[in-house]
Design a protein around this motif. Structure first.
Motif, PDB file in Angstrom:
ATOM      1  N   UNK A 171       0.825  -1.198   0.000  1.00  0.00           N
ATOM      2  CA  UNK A 171       0.000   0.000   0.000  1.00  0.00           C
ATOM      3  C   UNK A 171       0.859   1.248   0.000  1.00  0.00           C
ATOM      4  N   UNK A 172       0.178   2.391  -0.027  1.00  0.00           N
ATOM      5  CA  UNK A 172       0.856   3.677  -0.013  1.00  0.00           C
ATOM      6  C   UNK A 172       0.401   4.464   1.217  1.00  0.00           C
ATOM      7  N   UNK A 173       1.354   4.846   2.027  1.00  0.00           N
ATOM      8  CA  UNK A 173       1.057   5.726   3.153  1.00  0.00           C
ATOM      9  C   UNK A 173       0.972   7.145   2.616  1.00  0.00           C
ATOM     10  N   UNK A 174      -0.156   7.814   2.889  1.00  0.00           N
ATOM     11  CA  UNK A 174      -0.407   9.152   2.357  1.00  0.00           C
ATOM     12  C   UNK A 174      -0.158  10.190   3.441  1.00  0.00           C
ATOM     13  N   UNK A 175       0.870  11.000   3.228  1.00  0.00           N
ATOM     14  CA  UNK A 175       1.191  12.076   4.159  1.00  0.00           C
ATOM     15  C   UNK A 175       0.483  13.350   3.701  1.00  0.00           C
ATOM     16  N   UNK A 176      -0.417  13.920   4.514  1.00  0.00           N
ATOM     17  CA  UNK A 176      -1.179  15.093   4.074  1.00  0.00           C
ATOM     18  C   UNK A 176      -0.395  16.386   4.241  1.00  0.00           C
ATOM     19  N   UNK A 177      -0.644  17.318   3.328  1.00  0.00           N
ATOM     20  CA  UNK A 177      -0.111  18.668   3.431  1.00  0.00           C
ATOM     21  C   UNK A 177      -1.215  19.625   2.995  1.00  0.00           C
ATOM     22  N   UNK A 178      -1.626  20.535   3.863  1.00  0.00           N
ATOM     23  CA  UNK A 178      -2.767  21.408   3.604  1.00  0.00           C
ATOM     24  C   UNK A 178      -2.304  22.789   3.153  1.00  0.00           C
ATOM     25  N   UNK A 179      -2.875  23.248   2.025  1.00  0.00           N
ATOM     26  CA  UNK A 179      -2.669  24.610   1.531  1.00  0.00           C
ATOM     27  C   UNK A 179      -3.891  25.432   1.934  1.00  0.00           C
ATOM     28  N   UNK A 180      -3.658  26.522   2.657  1.00  0.00           N
ATOM     29  CA  UNK A 180      -4.775  27.310   3.183  1.00  0.00           C
ATOM     30  C   UNK A 180      -5.489  28.110   2.095  1.00  0.00           C
ATOM     31  N   UNK A 181      -4.768  28.832   1.246  1.00  0.00           N
ATOM     32  CA  UNK A 181      -5.361  29.679   0.206  1.00  0.00           C
ATOM     33  C   UNK A 181      -4.830  29.284  -1.160  1.00  0.00           C
ATOM     34  N   UNK A 182      -5.033  28.036  -1.517  1.00  0.00           N
ATOM     35  CA  UNK A 182      -4.525  27.545  -2.797  1.00  0.00           C
ATOM     36  C   UNK A 182      -5.384  28.053  -3.953  1.00  0.00           C
ATOM     37  N   UNK A 183      -4.747  28.301  -5.099  1.00  0.00           N
ATOM     38  CA  UNK A 183      -5.439  28.649  -6.344  1.00  0.00           C
ATOM     39  C   UNK A 183      -5.413  27.409  -7.226  1.00  0.00           C
ATOM     40  N   UNK A 184      -6.619  26.967  -7.634  1.00  0.00           N
ATOM     41  CA  UNK A 184      -6.751  25.714  -8.368  1.00  0.00           C
ATOM     42  C   UNK A 184      -7.534  25.960  -9.652  1.00  0.00           C
ATOM     43  N   UNK A 185      -7.036  25.399 -10.761  1.00  0.00           N
ATOM     44  CA  UNK A 185      -7.736  25.476 -12.043  1.00  0.00           C
ATOM     45  C   UNK A 185      -7.921  24.061 -12.571  1.00  0.00           C
ATOM     46  N   UNK A 186      -8.908  23.855 -13.449  1.00  0.00           N
ATOM     47  CA  UNK A 186      -9.055  22.527 -14.053  1.00  0.00           C
ATOM     48  C   UNK A 186      -7.806  22.121 -14.827  1.00  0.00           C
ATOM     49  N   UNK A 187      -7.459  20.872 -14.732  1.00  0.00           N
ATOM     50  CA  UNK A 187      -6.247  20.385 -15.392  1.00  0.00           C
ATOM     51  C   UNK A 187      -6.309  20.582 -16.901  1.00  0.00           C
ATOM     52  N   UNK A 188      -7.502  20.447 -17.520  1.00  0.00           N
ATOM     53  CA  UNK A 188      -7.604  20.562 -18.968  1.00  0.00           C
ATOM     54  C   UNK A 188      -7.436  21.994 -19.470  1.00  0.00           C
ATOM     55  N   UNK A 189      -7.450  22.979 -18.564  1.00  0.00           N
ATOM     56  CA  UNK A 189      -7.237  24.367 -18.977  1.00  0.00           C
ATOM     57  C   UNK A 189      -5.766  24.680 -19.220  1.00  0.00           C
ATOM     58  N   UNK A 190      -4.895  23.868 -18.681  1.00  0.00           N
ATOM     59  CA  UNK A 190      -3.464  24.167 -18.727  1.00  0.00           C
ATOM     60  C   UNK A 190      -2.886  23.667 -20.049  1.00  0.00           C
ATOM     61  N   UNK A 191      -2.156  24.546 -20.722  1.00  0.00           N
ATOM     62  CA  UNK A 191      -1.482  24.205 -21.971  1.00  0.00           C
ATOM     63  C   UNK A 191       0.024  24.438 -21.796  1.00  0.00           C
ATOM     64  N   UNK A 192       0.777  24.014 -22.799  1.00  0.00           N
ATOM     65  CA  UNK A 192       2.230  24.130 -22.695  1.00  0.00           C
ATOM     66  C   UNK A 192       2.815  24.477 -24.052  1.00  0.00           C
ATOM     67  N   UNK A 193       3.815  25.352 -24.014  1.00  0.00           N
ATOM     68  CA  UNK A 193       4.579  25.654 -25.220  1.00  0.00           C
ATOM     69  C   UNK A 193       6.055  25.639 -24.865  1.00  0.00           C
ATOM     70  N   UNK A 194       6.883  26.200 -25.731  1.00  0.00           N
ATOM     71  CA  UNK A 194       8.326  26.192 -25.496  1.00  0.00           C
ATOM     72  C   UNK A 194       8.716  26.980 -24.256  1.00  0.00           C
ATOM     73  N   UNK A 195       7.884  27.946 -23.882  1.00  0.00           N
ATOM     74  CA  UNK A 195       8.208  28.775 -22.716  1.00  0.00           C
ATOM     75  C   UNK A 195       7.842  28.079 -21.408  1.00  0.00           C
TER      76      UNK A 195
END
Length: 384
Positions: free
Chosen positions: A300-324
């Motif tokens: 199994x995998x032991x999951x160590x939690x780490x909490x972000x209080x004011x995280x900014x989250x976007x849908x994964x499909x919105x993210x694109x990538x180029x040479x930069x």
């Protein structure tokens, strides 16, 4: 003339009508002047769906693989020689401390115990006689009725008889222990294996015969080895104090089928140094297991939690990538598409954490990305 010729046609005579050239030209000029002009009309701006990124508390889990192991395990072995008389448990069941497991034929050891007790009685009688003889010789010696040598001889016989009593007592105790070993009881509470030897077989002859094993099921431990890179991540994300003293940290356990174990575990052991050969730090995590869901040997995998209080989250499909690098498309206040290069963080249930490059008040294009490109004007719409 025109009326005259038009009347001739109507009267049925085959008269050829001649239209003057200047009249035909005037008709064409009039038709051309009345047609609409062919002008280009620009298409409307493309529609895109925009939404602000999610901002709030999110929990990220760092997985570390390991294998479950029983906190305690005992091999049940025959300590005396004899034929196995009975198996007194159900294989695979849970036994409690003190439950009877096996019985080895006790008759031989009962007889040995009775013989030892008889020898002890004889030794006690000899000691009593020697004690009486010595006391009498002491009185006789004071009246010069016997020599000092006779007194010393009686004293030696008393000491010899007392030694014989001690030896006989030890033999009784040994025989009593051997008789006790003919009944084998569970030394701990746990799940027992099947019997390794069936009734009627000789056990304990020459070496202690393995009869069964018991493993403690509650709690269930899992040993993990955290690599140096993950450890350094802990130092950064969890804070110096927590990383150097992780004992007591609460964690989760993800099983090999992807499900998460229902009870939380706790780190109860942390090695005091990094293994220089493997570059890892050993830890032990303990999970409550009252119903026996976990068994030794599970991966199994032991999951160590780490909490972000004011995280900014976007849908994964919105993210694109180029040479930069990685980026998202946003719509500004003038409805013009702009590029925001970002730093990607961990993946969570809500999407992808953005650590840098995007504000919480931005309008991120979440649908219609294929119709948008930097610099064009779009018609933003809210998600339906």
């Amino acid at each position: 003339m025109l009326l005259h010729r038009f009347g001739s046609i109507c009267s049925g005579r085959r008269t050829k009508v001649v239209v003057p050239a200047f009249a035909l030209g005037c008709s064409l000029v009039l038709m051309t002047g009345c047609a609409p002009k062919n002008e280009f009309v620009a298409p409307p701006p493309p529609s895109v769906v925009v939404a602000p990124p999610y901002q709030g508390e999110v929990t990220v889990y760092t997985p570390v693989g390991g294998q479950t192991s029983a906190r305690d395990s005992v091999e049940i072995r025959a300590r005396v020689s004899g034929y196995l008389e009975s198996v007194d448990f159900t294989p695979g069941s849970t036994v409690k401390t003190g439950d009877l497991l096996f019985t080895i034929e006790p008759q031989l050891y009962e007889a040995a115990l009775q013989s030892s007790k008889g020898q002890l009685d004889s030794a006690n009688a000899s000691r009593d006689l020697a004690q009486t003889t010595y006391q009498r010789n002491e009185q006789l010696f004071t009246s010069d009725a016997i020599s000092e040598l006779d007194l010393l001889r009686s004293q030696a016989e008393l000491e010899l008889s007392e030694a014989s009593v001690s030896q006989a007592e030890a033999a009784v105790e040994s025989a009593s222990l051997d008789l006790g070993y003919t009944k084998i009881y569970a030394p701990l509470t746990g799940r027992i294996s099947r019997e390794r030897v069936t009734v009627g077989n000789l056990v304990g002859s020459g070496e202690p015969t393995l009869l069964a094993t018991i493993v403690q099921m509650d709690p269930m431990d899992i040993y993990i080895n955290i690599d140096e890179r993950t450890l350094l991540t802990f130092l950064k994300e969890y804070g110096q104090k927590r990383s150097t003293d992780m004992k007591g940290s609460t964690v989760l356990l993800e099983l090999s089928d992807g499900t998460v174990y229902s009870r939380k575990g706790r780190v109860d052991y942390v090695s005091n140094r990094l293994d220089s050969a493997t570059g890892t730090l050993e830890m032990r995590v303990s999970f409550p297991n009252p119903d026996g869901t976990l068994i030794p040997g599970l991966y199994g995998k032991v999951l160590f939690p780490n909490t972000y209080d004011d995280a900014i989250v976007v849908p994964e499909e919105c993210i694109q990538m180029d040479m930069t690098g990685n980026y998202v498309l946003v719509v500004n206040s003038e409805n013009v598409v702009e590029t925001r290069y970002i730093e990607k963080g961990p993946l969570v249930d809500e999407g992808r954490v953005v650590t840098e490059g995007l504000g919480a008040d931005e309008h991120v294009i979440v649908n219609g990305i294929q119709r948008a490109r930097p610099g064009i004007t779009v018609t933003p719409q809210n998600p339906s």
